[in-house]
Design a protein around this motif. Structure first.
Motif, PDB file in Angstrom:
ATOM      1  N   GLY A 150     -21.215  14.025 -28.176  1.00 47.69           N
ATOM      2  CA  GLY A 150     -20.524  15.018 -29.000  1.00 47.69           C
ATOM      3  C   GLY A 150     -19.016  14.893 -28.886  1.00 47.69           C
ATOM      4  N   LEU A 201     -22.165  22.143 -27.509  1.00 52.33           N
ATOM      5  CA  LEU A 201     -22.867  20.880 -27.294  1.00 52.33           C
ATOM      6  C   LEU A 201     -24.052  21.071 -26.354  1.00 52.33           C
ATOM      7  CD1 LEU A 201     -19.867  18.382 -26.996  1.00 52.33           C
ATOM      8  CD2 LEU A 201     -21.405  18.716 -28.933  1.00 52.33           C
ATOM      9  N   SER A 258     -28.041  20.696 -27.384  1.00 52.73           N
ATOM     10  CA  SER A 258     -28.947  19.820 -26.626  1.00 52.73           C
ATOM     11  C   SER A 258     -30.268  20.508 -26.334  1.00 52.73           C
ATOM     12  CB  SER A 258     -28.286  19.389 -25.315  1.00 52.73           C
ATOM     13  OG  SER A 258     -28.234  20.459 -24.382  1.00 52.73           O
ATOM     14  N   SER A 271     -25.655  14.845 -24.572  1.00 51.14           N
ATOM     15  CA  SER A 271     -25.180  15.576 -25.749  1.00 51.14           C
ATOM     16  C   SER A 271     -23.681  15.841 -25.663  1.00 51.14           C
ATOM     17  CB  SER A 271     -25.935  16.901 -25.888  1.00 51.14           C
ATOM     18  OG  SER A 271     -27.296  16.678 -26.196  1.00 51.14           O
ATOM     19  N   ILE A 272     -23.220  16.243 -24.491  1.00 48.37           N
ATOM     20  CA  ILE A 272     -21.786  16.488 -24.316  1.00 48.37           C
ATOM     21  C   ILE A 272     -21.011  15.188 -24.506  1.00 48.37           C
ATOM     22  CG2 ILE A 272     -20.001  17.082 -22.617  1.00 48.37           C
ATOM     23  CD1 ILE A 272     -21.998  19.077 -21.433  1.00 48.37           C
ATOM     24  N   SER A 274     -18.404  22.729 -34.861  1.00 53.87           N
ATOM     25  CA  SER A 274     -19.128  21.592 -34.282  1.00 53.87           C
ATOM     26  C   SER A 274     -19.931  20.825 -35.326  1.00 53.87           C
ATOM     27  CB  SER A 274     -20.071  22.088 -33.174  1.00 53.87           C
ATOM     28  OG  SER A 274     -20.990  23.045 -33.685  1.00 53.87           O
ATOM     29  N   ALA A 297     -24.452  15.349 -30.644  1.00 54.52           N
ATOM     30  CA  ALA A 297     -25.194  16.032 -29.592  1.00 54.52           C
ATOM     31  C   ALA A 297     -26.696  15.884 -29.792  1.00 54.52           C
ATOM     32  CB  ALA A 297     -24.805  17.512 -29.562  1.00 54.52           C
TER      33      ALA A 297
END
Length: 317
Positions: A109, A231, A235, A105-106, A75, A84
């Protein structure tokens, strides 16, 4: 469960107990009610969050490295972590409730991941690993620049945003733990059941397709499934880098294995690793606490250099 995993589970349980009772507060000097409050409201959710964050990061790293055929994919190197963090920072400086931080964030991301994959493909039809990583790092740098601009525009929120930049498990609560546990468990079950498919993807797209895998459909679905837990974790905690790279690769350096056993062992070692590092970070110079992300970087970089020295991350063993 094999012998090694059983030992890891025992080590994890022991580490949880030690972490709960180790800290800057001397329990002999406080009342029983205060001891109960410290353990239940502060240390236990932090310990559980550390385990889940480590498990989520290691799990996603395994999947990214298999699907993208890149031992440095996770990530952080794909720019998702920066996206994120930017999503979480937006909730800090706007009227958007903090409860929506995981959603933003998702979203950002996954958009970052999509941008990296599309851009890398446009730049290099062969989709070489170095092109993918360079694109991800450049995107991450750009998103970090946007984050710095936000800090300049909203200096009163610098402390809250800095928490996401350095990665901290302080302030974890059972609501965050429950959400992360749910998404990590669901993702783990899906990925574990797709273990055979992921083993086939290691053989290459053409051979996997010939063996009945719909590569064009299964690859993005598995990428999204693996991307959501880290993610959500980011966050809440901010950037905790390199866990998704070093844990799977260290395991494979010791003993090559198929996807399912690698996934399970990565989850256990990832959770144990972040828990131990976080405990050290909050106790080494107590009452001051070193952010978990900083502690992970300090410990992970030597391991990262070791993997490079052994030419594991370059694919030239």
């Amino acid at each position: 469960m094999n012998k090694t995993n059983s030992i890891l589970v025992i080590m994890l349980i022991i580490s949880v107990i030690l972490s709960i009772f180790i800290g800057s507060v001397n329990f002999a000097n406080v009342s029983n009610m205060q001891v109960f409050s410290i353990i239940l409201d502060v240390r236990l959710p932090r310990v559980l969050m550390a385990i889940l964050v480590g498990a989520a990061l290691a799990m996603s790293g395994v999947v990214f490295q298999v699907i993208l055929k890149n031992p440095m994919a996770d990530s952080f190197t794909l720019g998702m972590a920066n996206g994120a963090v930017l999503g979480a920072a937006i909730t800090v400086v706007t009227v958007i409730p903090a409860v929506f931080a995981p959603v933003l964030s998702i979203g950002l991301g996954l958009l970052s991941l999509l941008f990296v994959l599309i851009t890398a493909r446009k730049l290099d039809l062969n989709y070489r690993p170095e092109t993918l990583i360079i694109t991800g790092i450049l995107l991450g740098a750009m998103l970090s620049g946007v984050l710095y601009i936000i800090i300049l525009l909203f200096p009163e929120d610098t402390v809250n945003i800095a928490r996401y930049m350095f990665g901290s498990l302080g302030g974890a609560d059972f609501t965050e733990v429950s959400v992360l546990l749910l998404v990590t468990a669901v993702s783990f079950i899906i990925l574990e059941r797709c273990g055979h498919v992921l083993d086939l993807l290691k053989l290459g797209d053409i051979r996997a397709h010939a063996l009945g895998v719909n590569v064009s459909v299964i690859r993005p679905l598995l990428l999204v499934t693996a991307a959501v837990p880290p993610l959500v974790a980011i966050s809440y905690t901010g950037i905790i880098a390199l866990v998704g790279i070093i844990i799977p690769q260290i395991i494979l350096y010791i003993r090559p294995m198929n996807f399912r056993p690698l996934l399970k062992r990565s989850v256990l070692i990832g959770g144990l690793y972040v828990l131990v590092i976080d405990t050290l970070g909050r106790t080494l110079i107590a009452p001051l606490q070193i952010p978990t992300g900083v502690m992970v970087m300090l410990s992970a970089v030597p391991l990262f250099i070791f993997l490079l020295y052994k030419r594991i991350l370059t694919g030239a063993r």
